[in-house]
Design an enzyme around this catalytic site. Structure first.
Site, PDB file in Angstrom:
ATOM      1  N   ASP A 193      76.367  83.788 106.978  1.00  0.00           N
ATOM      2  CA  ASP A 193      76.911  84.414 108.224  1.00  0.00           C
ATOM      3  C   ASP A 193      76.682  86.075 108.140  1.00  0.00           C
ATOM      4  O   ASP A 193      75.318  86.156 107.594  1.00  0.00           O
ATOM      5  CB  ASP A 193      78.451  84.167 107.905  1.00  0.00           C
ATOM      6  CG  ASP A 193      79.170  84.186 109.420  1.00  0.00           C
ATOM      7  OD1 ASP A 193      79.047  85.086 110.207  1.00  0.00           O
ATOM      8  OD2 ASP A 193      79.754  83.137 109.823  1.00  0.00           O
ATOM      9  N   HIS A 216      73.310  86.240 109.589  1.00  0.00           N
ATOM     10  CA  HIS A 216      73.608  86.640 110.834  1.00  0.00           C
ATOM     11  C   HIS A 216      73.563  88.107 111.277  1.00  0.00           C
ATOM     12  O   HIS A 216      73.943  88.454 112.265  1.00  0.00           O
ATOM     13  CB  HIS A 216      74.957  86.045 111.461  1.00  0.00           C
ATOM     14  CG  HIS A 216      74.962  84.599 111.261  1.00  0.00           C
ATOM     15  ND1 HIS A 216      76.073  83.779 111.612  1.00  0.00           N
ATOM     16  CD2 HIS A 216      74.159  83.610 110.899  1.00  0.00           C
ATOM     17  CE1 HIS A 216      75.995  82.553 111.349  1.00  0.00           C
ATOM     18  NE2 HIS A 216      74.772  82.399 110.883  1.00  0.00           N
TER      19      HIS A 216
END
Ligand SMILES: *[C@@H]1O[C@H](CO)[C@@H](O)[C@H](O)[C@H]1NC(C)=O
Ligand SMILES: *[C@@H]1O[C@H](CO)[C@@H](O)[C@H](O)[C@H]1NC(C)=O
Ligand SMILES: *[C@@H]1O[C@H](CO)[C@@H](O)[C@H](O)[C@H]1NC(C)=O
Ligand SMILES: *[C@@H]1O[C@H](CO)[C@@H](O)[C@H](O)[C@H]1NC(C)=O
Length: 400
Positions: free
Chosen positions: A223, A246
């Protein structure tokens, strides 16, 4: 003898012999093994570690809790301050600290937390292993807004003037680290890793905090490498290598009412490799009203990044929003992207989707050089509701 001299004799004799006591600078060592830690990787050493912490916290010398080399299974533990002593409390982790794999052993969404400490130093070169792989399949947060949160590996709550350095965190069950409600915290020389497909394994999340500096770290997770939530001010992020993951994100903002502004963020000299986003600001539609302002992103290298520069004010994962929804009321202003270079794996290398209720103000792009590395076509920019200007090199051609 004074209490200090007694503890010096018993605890740090070698240091005393070297005369450091004369300078009144002897560390008081609280080795968790002396407090009964087994370090066999199977017995829960939680009590020993907590006893060592409590003794250190109560001491008025220069306390140093030592977790020596070895593997220490530690169940859910809350290290609480304030510690009355005048000196910082050092926690030196040289060994490997592993989490229980059985989720029923966690009564809240954290594994290890440090709270209300002034002058905490967490260091030592050791590793926190969240052993998340068996927990990841039970995470339903990617499909459900009201999911049950798995434990974050390290939570730092209400710390002041503290340092987290030379620590590794691997395979957290949920986030690796959260810095919350804190002021003047430096985090550097960290190594954070989890597989690219592990859910919600954000590297470091910062929320409701002021004066936080994260630097010289390598973060690759499933993430965000670093995410900056509501109430964050004066945040500096530099010399980070991010990927997979991310990217570095502000947000998501506006999901809850009464969120506080995010201001004065600087992200400098970072490299992104194989990430889904690079520099991102994400806000929910139909949000509460708040400001996100004065952000500078500069000297950034992108290597195979899907959305190198993205403002997404229609952020809505797990398709939980109605199609025609009220626009975001997060007011984004003074956002500067300077000297951002490298390659994009999506054609829209610069994607600025701002709110039609509150267009982004003062977005500047200078010296942007992002090449699309797909089969054919060139990188493009896309803007909705953006006011700003561009200067210097502009690849792709700018839309502000
Ligand atoms: C905490 O750190 C800040 C910034 O470095 C400094 O101004 C302040 O004096 C420190 N506070 C204490 C109590 O040490
Ligand atoms: C930029 O970051 C890299 C590591 O990511 C580091 O080696 C380099 O020294 C940094 N440069 C500056 C000017 O801080
Ligand atoms: C913007 O943020 C920087 C820190 O990144 C700070 O030094 C500067 O004073 C801020 N500018 C304004 C106008 O608040
Ligand atoms: C990106 O991923 C590819 C395939 O997974 C790998 O071969 C490559 O080395 C990675 N690139 C970087 C810059 O890490």
């Amino acid at each position: 003898m004074t209490p200090r001299a007694i503890s010096c004799l018993w605890v740090v004799l070698p240091i005393c012999i070297h005369g450091i006591l004369l300078a009144d600078a002897g560390n008081q060592i609280f080795n968790v093994k002396k407090f009964g830690a087994k370090a066999d990787g199977e017995t829960d050493d939680r009590k020993a570690v907590l006893d060592a912490w409590n003794a250190a916290c109560a001491s008025n010398g220069r306390p140093r809790v030592v977790i020596p080399p070895g593997t220490f299974l530690i169940g859910q533990t809350k290290f609480e301050g304030p510690c009355p002593g005048a000196y910082p409390i050092v926690v030196e982790v040289k060994g490997k600290v592993i989490a229980p794999t059985d989720l029923s052993q966690f009564s809240s969404d954290d594994w290890i937390s440090f709270s209300k400490v002034h002058g905490l130093v967490l260091t030592g070169g050791g590793v926190f292993d969240g052993r998340g792989s068996s927990a990841w399949p039970s995470n339903d947060c990617l499909t459900s807004a009201n999911c049950k949160l798995l434990p974050t590996s390290l939570k730092f709550n209400f710390l002041t003037n503290s340092t987290i350095r030379r620590i590794s965190s691997v395979d957290s069950k949920f986030f690796h680290m959260i810095i919350f409600g804190s002021e003047n915290v430096k985090a550097h020389d960290l190594r954070i890793s989890a597989p690219s497909d592990s859910p919600n394994t954000d590297g470091i999340h910062i929320g409701d905090s002021t004066g936080i500096a994260v630097s010289r770290s390598v973060i690759g997770t499933g993430d965000d490498c670093i995410s900056i939530g509501p109430g964050s001010n004066l945040i500096t992020i530099s010399n980070i290598i991010c990927g997979p993951g991310h990217g570095i994100s502000v947000g998501s903002l506006g999901k809850y009412r009464d969120e506080k502004d995010v201001t004065d963020l600087r992200v400098r000299n970072c490299t992104f490799r194989n990430t889904t986003n690079g520099l991102r600001i994400k806000t929910w539609p139909a949000s509460g009203v708040l400001h996100a302002k004065n952000f500078t992103f500069e000297d950034i290298i992108m290597k195979n990044v899907h959305n190198p520069i993205i403002i997404d004010q229609k952020y809505c994962p797990y398709d939980s929003c109605p199609t025609e929804e009220a626009p975001s009321k997060v007011k984004i202003s003074n956002v500067n992207f300077r000297n951002v270079k490298g390659t994009s794996t999506s054609q829209v290398a610069v994607n600025l989707i701002c709110s039609k209720a509150f267009p982004c103000e003062g977005v500047t792009l200078s010296d942007i050089d992002l090449k699309y590395n797909g089969e054919e076509g060139k990188a493009t920019s896309s803007c909705f509701n953006v006011n700003g200007f561009s200067s210097g090199t502009q690849v792709p051609p700018p839309c502000v």
